[in-house]
Design a protein around this motif. Sequence first.
Motif, PDB file in Angstrom:
ATOM      1  N   LEU A 104       0.834  -1.204   0.000  1.00 50.31           N
ATOM      2  CA  LEU A 104       0.000   0.000   0.000  1.00 50.31           C
ATOM      3  C   LEU A 104       0.871   1.256   0.000  1.00 50.31           C
ATOM      4  N   LEU A 105       1.895   1.262   0.829  1.00 49.67           N
ATOM      5  CA  LEU A 105       2.782   2.412   0.901  1.00 49.67           C
ATOM      6  C   LEU A 105       3.507   2.619  -0.424  1.00 49.67           C
ATOM      7  N   LEU A 106       3.921   1.532  -1.068  1.00 51.57           N
ATOM      8  CA  LEU A 106       4.607   1.645  -2.359  1.00 51.57           C
ATOM      9  C   LEU A 106       3.696   2.298  -3.390  1.00 51.57           C
ATOM     10  N   ARG A 107       2.419   1.922  -3.396  1.00 52.69           N
ATOM     11  CA  ARG A 107       1.474   2.522  -4.340  1.00 52.69           C
ATOM     12  C   ARG A 107       1.316   4.016  -4.068  1.00 52.69           C
ATOM     13  N   GLN A 108       1.287   4.393  -2.800  1.00 53.64           N
ATOM     14  CA  GLN A 108       1.175   5.811  -2.459  1.00 53.64           C
ATOM     15  C   GLN A 108       2.418   6.584  -2.909  1.00 53.64           C
ATOM     16  N   CYS A 109       3.586   5.997  -2.676  1.00 51.15           N
ATOM     17  CA  CYS A 109       4.831   6.656  -3.084  1.00 51.15           C
ATOM     18  C   CYS A 109       4.870   6.840  -4.593  1.00 51.15           C
ATOM     19  N   PRO A 140      13.220  -4.686  -4.579  1.00 54.47           N
ATOM     20  CA  PRO A 140      13.939  -3.742  -5.452  1.00 54.47           C
ATOM     21  C   PRO A 140      13.335  -2.349  -5.524  1.00 54.47           C
ATOM     22  N   ALA A 141      12.042  -2.207  -5.281  1.00 50.71           N
ATOM     23  CA  ALA A 141      11.387  -0.907  -5.382  1.00 50.71           C
ATOM     24  C   ALA A 141      11.271  -0.253  -4.020  1.00 50.71           C
ATOM     25  N   MET A 142      12.205   0.628  -3.706  1.00 54.11           N
ATOM     26  CA  MET A 142      12.177   1.427  -2.480  1.00 54.11           C
ATOM     27  C   MET A 142      12.236   0.594  -1.201  1.00 54.11           C
ATOM     28  N   GLY A 143      12.637  -0.677  -1.325  1.00 51.10           N
ATOM     29  CA  GLY A 143      12.632  -1.547  -0.157  1.00 51.10           C
ATOM     30  C   GLY A 143      11.235  -1.977   0.243  1.00 51.10           C
ATOM     31  N   LEU A 144      10.256  -1.719  -0.630  1.00 53.57           N
ATOM     32  CA  LEU A 144       8.850  -1.978  -0.286  1.00 53.57           C
ATOM     33  C   LEU A 144       8.193  -3.049  -1.150  1.00 53.57           C
ATOM     34  N   GLY A 145       8.691  -3.298  -2.349  1.00 50.65           N
ATOM     35  CA  GLY A 145       8.029  -4.252  -3.228  1.00 50.65           C
ATOM     36  C   GLY A 145       8.806  -4.467  -4.508  1.00 50.65           C
ATOM     37  N   THR A 146       8.096  -4.897  -5.553  1.00 53.10           N
ATOM     38  CA  THR A 146       8.728  -5.212  -6.832  1.00 53.10           C
ATOM     39  C   THR A 146       8.745  -3.990  -7.748  1.00 53.10           C
ATOM     40  N   LEU A 147       9.665  -4.001  -8.688  1.00 47.78           N
ATOM     41  CA  LEU A 147       9.704  -2.923  -9.668  1.00 47.78           C
ATOM     42  C   LEU A 147       8.429  -2.905 -10.500  1.00 47.78           C
ATOM     43  N   GLU A 148       7.918  -4.075 -10.830  1.00 44.01           N
ATOM     44  CA  GLU A 148       6.703  -4.147 -11.647  1.00 44.01           C
ATOM     45  C   GLU A 148       5.536  -3.467 -10.943  1.00 44.01           C
ATOM     46  N   ALA A 149       5.388  -3.720  -9.633  1.00 41.81           N
ATOM     47  CA  ALA A 149       4.305  -3.092  -8.878  1.00 41.81           C
ATOM     48  C   ALA A 149       4.502  -1.582  -8.794  1.00 41.81           C
ATOM     49  N   PHE A 150       5.727  -1.151  -8.630  1.00 39.35           N
ATOM     50  CA  PHE A 150       6.047   0.270  -8.550  1.00 39.35           C
ATOM     51  C   PHE A 150       5.724   0.971  -9.866  1.00 39.35           C
ATOM     52  N   PHE A 151       6.190   0.400 -10.968  1.00 33.93           N
ATOM     53  CA  PHE A 151       5.951   1.003 -12.277  1.00 33.93           C
ATOM     54  C   PHE A 151       4.457   1.016 -12.610  1.00 33.93           C
ATOM     55  N   ASP A 152       3.760  -0.086 -12.333  1.00 32.11           N
ATOM     56  CA  ASP A 152       2.320  -0.153 -12.625  1.00 32.11           C
ATOM     57  C   ASP A 152       1.557   0.910 -11.849  1.00 32.11           C
TER      58      ASP A 152
END
Length: 449
Positions: A124-129, A244-256
């Motif tokens: 959830l935090l990764l999506r907000q970021c 890989p993404a901010m220490g919070l999740g995957t790059l794919e989830a971050f990019f999406d």
Amino acid sequence: MDEDQDGQSLERGLARALARAGLSAPADLTRLTGGATMESWRFWADGEAFVLRRASSPELMAHRALDHPAEAAITRAVRGEGVVAPQIVVELEPEDAIGTGFVMRALPGTPDPARILACEEPALLLRQCASELASIHRLSADALPASIPGMDYREALTGLYKQFEEAGGDRPIIALALRWLSEHLPEPVPPRLVHGDYRIGNLLVDGSQLTGVLDWELAHLGDPHEDLAYACMTVWRFARIDRPAMGLGTLEAFFDAYEMAGGAPVERARFDFWLVYRTCWWALGCLRMGATWRSGADRTLERAIISRRTSEQELDLLMLLEGEAPEAERKRALPAPASDAEPRGEATSGDLATAISEWLATVKHRMEGHDRFQLAVARNALGIIARSSGGGAPVEDRVLAEALLSGDMTLAEPGLLARLRRIALDKLSKDMPKYPALAEARHQWIGEA
């Protein structure tokens, strides 16, 4: 805070600034931990919490693209456009006699990476970021101050080359990265607002909710991929390099999440370029910390210690670039580490450093606030001295660095990758042995569990 002369001067100067905003004198003024570049002080006035962000010395601002008035203007502008940036209430003036900076109304949440990365809902935090970053990148230039600088990619890369030469031009891994960057420089894209320092540690989080985006001192107009990549650097993932993404999740989830929030489609080749660029940029920035300390412009302990973090970025750069080597070179065994002589007789300099560190541990409970943080930094410094006292293989090699920088030598050279891996492992083992990526590199390169 301690009632020494400097502390009293800071309180008096801050009181003068607060009076211009119609606020009472500061109470419970406390230096926050961290902040080797800029100081942060938390205090209370009229029943509310505020934070002073300042540079105590004009020399600290000498090479910055943005001075504090420009940073304050950008912070006000992005907050006015809906970004969760702090509210600035007053700026310091020369007659305050406490440096440059500004006072912000405190936001809820913590910037502590350990607490943030342990949150209950990292996805959830990764999506907000990602969403907040997309909002920043969508801001119109018309809403921003005219003082915000633009980034010319080629000029910026030339600047890194210049920094490398000023630092001695003798670090082969950094030379390897600079050559790679020059060969992969992308074409410019329409410039957008780039935060420049968007990462865990500069974000405030309450539970699993993003509550603030801090430190706009590196904001500029450029490629949004730079922010995306910087946020994902290994060093800013702290103990969660498995995410890989901010220490919070995957790059794919971050990019999406970024694209779903209105960000432009992410180009992986651009992301990779900026990941190497900002890692190299930070490696050179760490090196420059040593020169800054030696010049006398900033004699803080943190400044000297951060210079030794160059080895973290050298390891990260090699792990990013080793895929360029032929498979046979990636499989080649590493040379043996340089052996340290077993000490005999009287205590060595390393023994003395260890003894002092052990004594400091016994007085840690007497410290609080920034003094406690400084004590931890001091013990870190003593650990470096102790681990380095036995010597070891040199990490500087001007001839090799020049060959890599010119392209006369590449990772296809037999044995070169193995040699660079050994240098990176040995140096980082002395400088920052707890750096999370070190264990991963040992596992990948020498099979160490």
